[in-house]
Design a protein around this motif. Structure first.
Motif, PDB file in Angstrom:
ATOM      1  N   HIS A  52       0.829  -1.204   0.000  1.00  0.00           N
ATOM      2  CA  HIS A  52       0.000   0.000   0.000  1.00  0.00           C
ATOM      3  C   HIS A  52       0.868   1.261   0.000  1.00  0.00           C
ATOM      4  CE1 HIS A  52      -3.461   2.533   0.815  1.00  0.00           C
ATOM      5  NE2 HIS A  52      -2.770   3.094   1.800  1.00  0.00           N
ATOM      6  N   ILE A  53       1.884   1.281   0.829  1.00  0.00           N
ATOM      7  CA  ILE A  53       2.764   2.450   0.916  1.00  0.00           C
ATOM      8  C   ILE A  53       3.596   2.585  -0.358  1.00  0.00           C
ATOM      9  CG2 ILE A  53       4.761   3.424   2.135  1.00  0.00           C
ATOM     10  CD1 ILE A  53       3.392   2.320   4.739  1.00  0.00           C
ATOM     11  N   LEU A  54       4.117   1.476  -0.852  1.00  0.00           N
ATOM     12  CA  LEU A  54       4.915   1.532  -2.078  1.00  0.00           C
ATOM     13  C   LEU A  54       4.092   2.032  -3.259  1.00  0.00           C
ATOM     14  CD1 LEU A  54       7.029  -1.761  -1.878  1.00  0.00           C
ATOM     15  CD2 LEU A  54       7.805   0.595  -1.469  1.00  0.00           C
ATOM     16  N   LYS A  55       2.831   1.600  -3.312  1.00  0.00           N
ATOM     17  CA  LYS A  55       1.974   1.995  -4.433  1.00  0.00           C
ATOM     18  C   LYS A  55       1.683   3.495  -4.433  1.00  0.00           C
ATOM     19  CE  LYS A  55      -2.103   0.243  -4.868  1.00  0.00           C
ATOM     20  NZ  LYS A  55      -3.271  -0.594  -4.921  1.00  0.00           N
ATOM     21  N   LYS A  56       1.790   4.136  -3.278  1.00  0.00           N
ATOM     22  CA  LYS A  56       1.609   5.589  -3.211  1.00  0.00           C
ATOM     23  C   LYS A  56       2.813   6.325  -3.805  1.00  0.00           C
ATOM     24  CE  LYS A  56      -1.384   5.926   0.801  1.00  0.00           C
ATOM     25  NZ  LYS A  56      -1.542   6.542   2.115  1.00  0.00           N
ATOM     26  N   ILE A  57       3.965   5.647  -3.821  1.00  0.00           N
ATOM     27  CA  ILE A  57       5.214   6.267  -4.252  1.00  0.00           C
ATOM     28  C   ILE A  57       5.620   5.795  -5.651  1.00  0.00           C
ATOM     29  CG2 ILE A  57       7.672   6.497  -3.685  1.00  0.00           C
ATOM     30  CD1 ILE A  57       6.814   5.903  -0.737  1.00  0.00           C
ATOM     31  N   LEU A  58       5.358   4.530  -5.923  1.00  0.00           N
ATOM     32  CA  LEU A  58       5.811   3.895  -7.159  1.00  0.00           C
ATOM     33  C   LEU A  58       4.623   3.427  -7.988  1.00  0.00           C
ATOM     34  CD1 LEU A  58       8.490   1.673  -5.420  1.00  0.00           C
ATOM     35  CD2 LEU A  58       8.913   3.847  -6.583  1.00  0.00           C
ATOM     36  N   SER A  59       4.894   2.971  -9.170  1.00  0.00           N
ATOM     37  CA  SER A  59       3.829   2.424 -10.015  1.00  0.00           C
ATOM     38  C   SER A  59       3.398   1.052  -9.484  1.00  0.00           C
ATOM     39  CB  SER A  59       4.321   2.272 -11.455  1.00  0.00           C
ATOM     40  OG  SER A  59       5.210   1.170 -11.555  1.00  0.00           O
ATOM     41  N   PRO A  60       2.193   0.610  -9.861  1.00  0.00           N
ATOM     42  CA  PRO A  60       1.773  -0.735  -9.455  1.00  0.00           C
ATOM     43  C   PRO A  60       2.753  -1.816  -9.929  1.00  0.00           C
ATOM     44  CG  PRO A  60      -0.110   0.502 -10.231  1.00  0.00           C
ATOM     45  CD  PRO A  60       1.114   1.338 -10.523  1.00  0.00           C
ATOM     46  N   LEU A  66       8.942  -5.240  -6.618  1.00  0.00           N
ATOM     47  CA  LEU A  66       9.643  -5.132  -5.332  1.00  0.00           C
ATOM     48  C   LEU A  66       9.104  -6.127  -4.307  1.00  0.00           C
ATOM     49  CD1 LEU A  66      10.079  -1.273  -5.084  1.00  0.00           C
ATOM     50  CD2 LEU A  66      11.907  -2.978  -5.268  1.00  0.00           C
ATOM     51  N   VAL A  67       7.791  -6.277  -4.255  1.00  0.00           N
ATOM     52  CA  VAL A  67       7.212  -7.228  -3.301  1.00  0.00           C
ATOM     53  C   VAL A  67       7.590  -8.657  -3.676  1.00  0.00           C
ATOM     54  CG1 VAL A  67       5.055  -8.166  -2.355  1.00  0.00           C
ATOM     55  CG2 VAL A  67       5.358  -5.682  -2.554  1.00  0.00           C
ATOM     56  N   LEU A  68       7.555  -8.972  -4.962  1.00  0.00           N
ATOM     57  CA  LEU A  68       7.973 -10.313  -5.387  1.00  0.00           C
ATOM     58  C   LEU A  68       9.443 -10.568  -5.070  1.00  0.00           C
ATOM     59  CD1 LEU A  68       6.040 -10.689  -8.744  1.00  0.00           C
ATOM     60  CD2 LEU A  68       5.726 -12.052  -6.664  1.00  0.00           C
ATOM     61  N   ALA A  69      10.295  -9.567  -5.259  1.00  0.00           N
ATOM     62  CA  ALA A  69      11.709  -9.714  -4.904  1.00  0.00           C
ATOM     63  C   ALA A  69      11.865  -9.940  -3.400  1.00  0.00           C
ATOM     64  CB  ALA A  69      12.491  -8.473  -5.350  1.00  0.00           C
ATOM     65  N   LEU A  70      11.107  -9.206  -2.613  1.00  0.00           N
ATOM     66  CA  LEU A  70      11.121  -9.382  -1.159  1.00  0.00           C
ATOM     67  C   LEU A  70      10.752 -10.817  -0.783  1.00  0.00           C
ATOM     68  CD1 LEU A  70      11.124  -8.106   1.767  1.00  0.00           C
ATOM     69  CD2 LEU A  70       8.665  -7.759   1.402  1.00  0.00           C
ATOM     70  N   LEU A  71       9.749 -11.352  -1.463  1.00  0.00           N
ATOM     71  CA  LEU A  71       9.254 -12.689  -1.136  1.00  0.00           C
ATOM     72  C   LEU A  71      10.224 -13.804  -1.531  1.00  0.00           C
ATOM     73  CD1 LEU A  71       5.473 -12.204  -1.948  1.00  0.00           C
ATOM     74  CD2 LEU A  71       6.605 -12.178   0.294  1.00  0.00           C
ATOM     75  N   ASN A  72      11.284 -13.470  -2.253  1.00  0.00           N
ATOM     76  CA  ASN A  72      12.341 -14.452  -2.503  1.00  0.00           C
ATOM     77  C   ASN A  72      13.099 -14.780  -1.226  1.00  0.00           C
ATOM     78  OD1 ASN A  72      12.016 -14.873  -5.298  1.00  0.00           O
ATOM     79  ND2 ASN A  72      13.175 -13.016  -5.753  1.00  0.00           N
ATOM     80  N   ASP A  73      13.138 -13.820  -0.300  1.00  0.00           N
ATOM     81  CA  ASP A  73      13.950 -13.973   0.905  1.00  0.00           C
ATOM     82  C   ASP A  73      13.152 -13.964   2.209  1.00  0.00           C
ATOM     83  OD1 ASP A  73      16.516 -13.945  -0.485  1.00  0.00           O
ATOM     84  OD2 ASP A  73      15.995 -11.861  -0.958  1.00  0.00           O
ATOM     85  N   VAL A  74      11.898 -13.546   2.139  1.00  0.00           N
ATOM     86  CA  VAL A  74      11.069 -13.432   3.345  1.00  0.00           C
ATOM     87  C   VAL A  74       9.824 -14.294   3.154  1.00  0.00           C
ATOM     88  CG1 VAL A  74       9.782 -11.852   4.823  1.00  0.00           C
ATOM     89  CG2 VAL A  74      11.910 -11.085   3.744  1.00  0.00           C
ATOM     90  N   ARG A  75       9.598 -15.207   4.086  1.00  0.00           N
ATOM     91  CA  ARG A  75       8.429 -16.089   4.031  1.00  0.00           C
ATOM     92  C   ARG A  75       7.251 -15.417   4.755  1.00  0.00           C
ATOM     93  NH1 ARG A  75       8.439 -19.423   0.397  1.00  0.00           N
ATOM     94  NH2 ARG A  75       6.835 -20.534   1.509  1.00  0.00           N
ATOM     95  N   VAL A  76       6.058 -15.644   4.245  1.00  0.00           N
ATOM     96  CA  VAL A  76       4.845 -15.073   4.840  1.00  0.00           C
ATOM     97  C   VAL A  76       4.177 -16.130   5.716  1.00  0.00           C
ATOM     98  CG1 VAL A  76       2.592 -14.054   4.371  1.00  0.00           C
ATOM     99  CG2 VAL A  76       4.537 -13.499   2.896  1.00  0.00           C
ATOM    100  N   LEU A  77       3.919 -15.747   6.956  1.00  0.00           N
ATOM    101  CA  LEU A  77       3.257 -16.625   7.924  1.00  0.00           C
ATOM    102  C   LEU A  77       1.793 -16.226   8.035  1.00  0.00           C
ATOM    103  CD1 LEU A  77       5.937 -16.456  10.758  1.00  0.00           C
ATOM    104  CD2 LEU A  77       5.705 -18.211   8.980  1.00  0.00           C
ATOM    105  N   ASP A  78       0.919 -17.171   7.859  1.00  0.00           N
ATOM    106  CA  ASP A  78      -0.507 -16.882   7.945  1.00  0.00           C
ATOM    107  C   ASP A  78      -0.925 -16.711   9.406  1.00  0.00           C
ATOM    108  OD1 ASP A  78      -2.956 -16.338   6.884  1.00  0.00           O
ATOM    109  OD2 ASP A  78      -3.463 -18.410   6.422  1.00  0.00           O
ATOM    110  N   THR A  79      -1.984 -15.976   9.614  1.00  0.00           N
ATOM    111  CA  THR A  79      -2.507 -15.751  10.960  1.00  0.00           C
ATOM    112  C   THR A  79      -3.842 -16.471  11.085  1.00  0.00           C
ATOM    113  OG1 THR A  79      -1.443 -13.598  10.987  1.00  0.00           O
ATOM    114  CG2 THR A  79      -3.130 -13.973  12.637  1.00  0.00           C
ATOM    115  N   SER A  80      -3.925 -17.375  12.044  1.00  0.00           N
ATOM    116  CA  SER A  80      -5.140 -18.168  12.227  1.00  0.00           C
ATOM    117  C   SER A  80      -6.159 -17.438  13.102  1.00  0.00           C
ATOM    118  CB  SER A  80      -4.792 -19.506  12.873  1.00  0.00           C
ATOM    119  OG  SER A  80      -4.415 -19.307  14.221  1.00  0.00           O
ATOM    120  N   HIS A  81      -7.358 -17.959  13.078  1.00  0.00           N
ATOM    121  CA  HIS A  81      -8.442 -17.443  13.919  1.00  0.00           C
ATOM    122  C   HIS A  81      -8.008 -17.427  15.389  1.00  0.00           C
ATOM    123  CE1 HIS A  81     -12.611 -16.830  15.237  1.00  0.00           C
ATOM    124  NE2 HIS A  81     -12.302 -17.686  16.199  1.00  0.00           N
TER     125      HIS A  81
END
Length: 142
Positions: A52-60, A66-81
């Motif tokens: 959201h913040i990047l999209k305010k500064i950069l193009s979609p 950038l987010v895809l590049a980030l996800l090469n090195d950072v794993r996303v953990l889901d949040t359960s109920h």
């Protein structure tokens, strides 16, 4: 020693945007992650905030790259109920911080890295919160 790190949005944004107030320690942290010295994790909410913040500064398109590049090195953990209920029951006034922190606790990450001073004060002994500068210093590079 290798750590399982949970990265807050401010650390990721400091690195990607090269923000003067936090770029150097964030760079040290990301370089150690890219070298495979530590594992990095974050949550879907943080990815949403970053995009959201990047999209305010950069193009979609730039944001997506950038987010895809980030996800090469950072794993996303889901949040359960159950984790959300636990975070909401913790009595924290900052709901977003509670959600991130309790997600990191649930997945047994070892260090939560954030520049958020309020979060630094709420840390439990089982999951310490380090500022990026403090963690870079722990690595001997701060």
């Amino acid at each position: 020693m290798a750590y399982k790190l949970f990265l807050d949005a401010n650390v990721i944004l400091d690195y990607i945007l090269k923000r003067p107030e936090g770029y150097q320690p964030a760079k040290v942290i990301f370089e150690s992650i890219v070298r495979g010295e530590h594992q990095a994790f974050t949550s879907p909410v943080i990815i949403h905030i970053v995009a959201h913040i990047l999209k305010k500064i950069l193009s979609p398109l730039q944001t997506q790259k950038l987010v895809l590049a980030l996800l090469n090195d950072v794993r996303v953990l889901d949040t359960s109920h159950d984790v959300i209920v636990q975070a909401m029951s913790a009595g924290w006034s900052d709901i977003e911080d509670a959600l991130q922190y309790y997600t990191a606790l649930h997945y047994k990450t070892e260090i939560f890295i954030s520049r958020d001073e309020g979060l630094l004060k709420k840390a439990l002994p089982t999951l310490p919160v380090y500022s990026p500068a403090a963690f870079a210093k722990l690595l001997g590079k701060g």
